[in-house]
Design an enzyme around this catalytic site. Sequence first.
Site, PDB file in Angstrom:
ATOM      1  N   ARG A  60      11.126   3.164 -13.318  1.00 48.89           N
ATOM      2  CA  ARG A  60      10.769   4.367 -13.651  1.00 48.89           C
ATOM      3  C   ARG A  60      11.882   5.299 -13.952  1.00 48.89           C
ATOM      4  NH1 ARG A  60       8.571   6.701 -10.420  1.00 48.89           N
ATOM      5  NH2 ARG A  60       9.213   5.397  -8.679  1.00 48.89           N
ATOM      6  N   LYS A 201       1.621   3.403 -14.151  1.00 48.50           N
ATOM      7  CA  LYS A 201       1.820   4.666 -12.968  1.00 48.50           C
ATOM      8  C   LYS A 201       1.110   5.986 -13.654  1.00 48.50           C
ATOM      9  CE  LYS A 201       3.388   2.457  -9.616  1.00 48.50           C
ATOM     10  NZ  LYS A 201       2.483   2.329  -8.334  1.00 48.50           N
ATOM     11  N   HIS A 221      -1.458   5.142  -2.592  1.00 49.99           N
ATOM     12  CA  HIS A 221      -0.654   3.970  -3.104  1.00 49.99           C
ATOM     13  C   HIS A 221      -0.341   3.071  -1.844  1.00 49.99           C
ATOM     14  CE1 HIS A 221       3.969   3.145  -4.269  1.00 49.99           C
ATOM     15  NE2 HIS A 221       3.227   2.511  -4.881  1.00 49.99           N
ATOM     16  N   SER A 239       7.833   0.865  -3.434  1.00 50.71           N
ATOM     17  CA  SER A 239       8.424  -0.541  -4.080  1.00 50.71           C
ATOM     18  C   SER A 239       9.618  -1.116  -3.068  1.00 50.71           C
ATOM     19  CB  SER A 239       9.100  -0.297  -5.428  1.00 50.71           C
ATOM     20  OG  SER A 239       9.537  -1.284  -6.084  1.00 50.71           O
ATOM     21  N   LYS A 243       4.290  -4.339  -0.002  1.00 51.79           N
ATOM     22  CA  LYS A 243       2.960  -4.071   0.002  1.00 51.79           C
ATOM     23  C   LYS A 243       2.356  -5.291  -0.557  1.00 51.79           C
ATOM     24  CE  LYS A 243       2.342  -0.698  -2.625  1.00 51.79           C
ATOM     25  NZ  LYS A 243       3.602  -0.717  -3.155  1.00 51.79           N
ATOM     26  N   THR A 244       2.779  -5.975  -1.566  1.00 51.04           N
ATOM     27  CA  THR A 244       2.334  -6.950  -2.312  1.00 51.04           C
ATOM     28  C   THR A 244       2.443  -8.281  -1.448  1.00 51.04           C
ATOM     29  OG1 THR A 244       2.777  -6.102  -4.533  1.00 51.04           O
ATOM     30  CG2 THR A 244       2.229  -8.422  -4.363  1.00 51.04           C
ATOM     31  N   ASP A 258      -1.790  -2.493  -5.181  1.00 54.35           N
ATOM     32  CA  ASP A 258      -0.800  -1.314  -5.209  1.00 54.35           C
ATOM     33  C   ASP A 258      -1.758  -0.106  -5.248  1.00 54.35           C
ATOM     34  OD1 ASP A 258       1.612  -0.250  -5.776  1.00 54.35           O
ATOM     35  OD2 ASP A 258       1.283  -0.127  -7.976  1.00 54.35           O
ATOM     36  N   ARG A 323      10.402  -8.154 -12.121  1.00 55.41           N
ATOM     37  CA  ARG A 323       8.765  -8.320 -11.762  1.00 55.41           C
ATOM     38  C   ARG A 323       8.172  -9.104 -12.593  1.00 55.41           C
ATOM     39  NH1 ARG A 323       6.848  -3.950  -8.932  1.00 55.41           N
ATOM     40  NH2 ARG A 323       8.277  -2.251  -8.238  1.00 55.41           N
TER      41      ARG A 323
END
Length: 538
Positions: A60, A201, A221, A239, A243-244, A258, A323
């Site tokens: 991003r 996003k 988030h 990131s 989390k994942t 997410d 990713r």
Amino acid sequence: MVNNNQVTKTISLEEYGIKNAKVNYQLSPEQLHDIAIEKGQGKEASSGALAVNTGEFTGRSPKDRFIVKDDITKDRIWWGDINIPFDADKFDALYNKVVDYLSNKEVFVRDSFACADEDYKLNIRVINEYAWSNQFASNMFLRPTEDELKDFNPEWTVVNAPGFMAVPDEDGTRQHNFAILNFTKKIALIGGTGYTGEIKKGIFSALNFILPVFKNTLPMHCSANVGENEDTAIFFGLSGTGKTTLSTDPNRSLIGDDEHGWTNENSVFNFEGGCYAKVINLSRDNEPEIYDAIKKGAILENVILDENGHVNFEDTSITQNTRVSYPIDHIENIRIPSTGKNPKNIFFLTADAFGVMPPISKLTPSQAAYHFISGYTAKVAGTEAGVVEPQPSFSACFGAPFMPLHPAKYAEMLSEKMKESGVNVWLVNTGWTGGPYGVGTRMKLKYTRAMINAVLNGDLGLYNYDDYHIHSVFGVAQPRTCPGVPTNVLSPRTTWNDDDAYYKTAFKLTNAFRENFKKFEEHCSEEIRRGGPQRYAF
């Protein structure tokens, strides 16, 4: 799931100002996969996944994210370095240039949903210049049935033109790339960047405004999963914090990885229909569910393939922000639909680059509010343009780049939800131990998993004074023992073997916490302010 090969509906884009375009509507992932390869925009990996290179931008670009300032937004948005205002007339002029650019071209259009809860569903139309960008939209948004497509009426539109380059002096942008939200026209306009994360996003940022302002629902988030006893757990974190990885658990059903909403009806729902996971250093041994999700239909971004199509997940020559996106049903153990009840446990994940925070600690309500507003972690190299090495960072609500409102608004909503549900909140350091970045080592995933499991199994759920140690600097309660974790690992000071160096670094971090929190203090109660680290200086 819908079989998009059977969709025969045709649409025109004239109403959007896109003229004489060859419109590919609702193509199947298989068709989009093949088109990308035919056009030389991707290669097929040995797993069957499509591997693409997103070009100049592999993450991003938050300084190039704008929100149109108009009657809807002018008095509601938290304007500043995160939410940068954009002139409505400039938006109209730039939009016209983008749709002129897309006219007479082949484009790819997809209708889809966001929000798994029927009461909150948002209809989305995505218009892409590239086939693989459209396949990403298919992976990441909720896929409608054929019957739902017949009378589909899009509420929000994403116009995505990676090949269009803005002229800053003419168009009002900072540089040639941009991502702009217009809440009056309900358009997310993206150009000059092929990084697909801007697509998801953009809608996430829109929902972060729509849900609290118009639906009284907390957007988060976070990732989420649920156990056999309907015990929902949610994982906040930026990131690279896990989390994942941590929410993808073979013993629990994945709700989403997410973005979620927490309603007043005591439920949690996923915004998306897929997962967007980092794959740096990915292995089947450590993350089997994610590894096995990389198959036909998945899209790998910015990875290196050998001559046989095998991915070298350790190769970061393009970016460390490699990713994969895949539909959520590439994971075997998922929740259908992607909803759950009020969470029993909340985990705040942080990758502490200083290596001084406990690997797990239990937070009081005031500490939870403080750490939620602070959102401490380290920026992971490659996640944002210009970041080439980890840096300590604070991101309000663990997602400031996507939060249009003042962080205090989201924190107040979270605090109310916590009080109503009696949820336990835990701060988990998935970052460094034994020293700061460059000296210490990254916390072993098996230890973090063991700590998470101990919480979910109830082994750490009860607070007994003798079972916890109050950290002398951060004031949080760290457990003395945890099944599956060496006792010395639970004490960050012990792992350093140098008390003076440890405390000097810990105090340095507390000063950073206090300095960061100054901009929020006037909006927070004394109770929340007292939830921060001890006010010592070294």
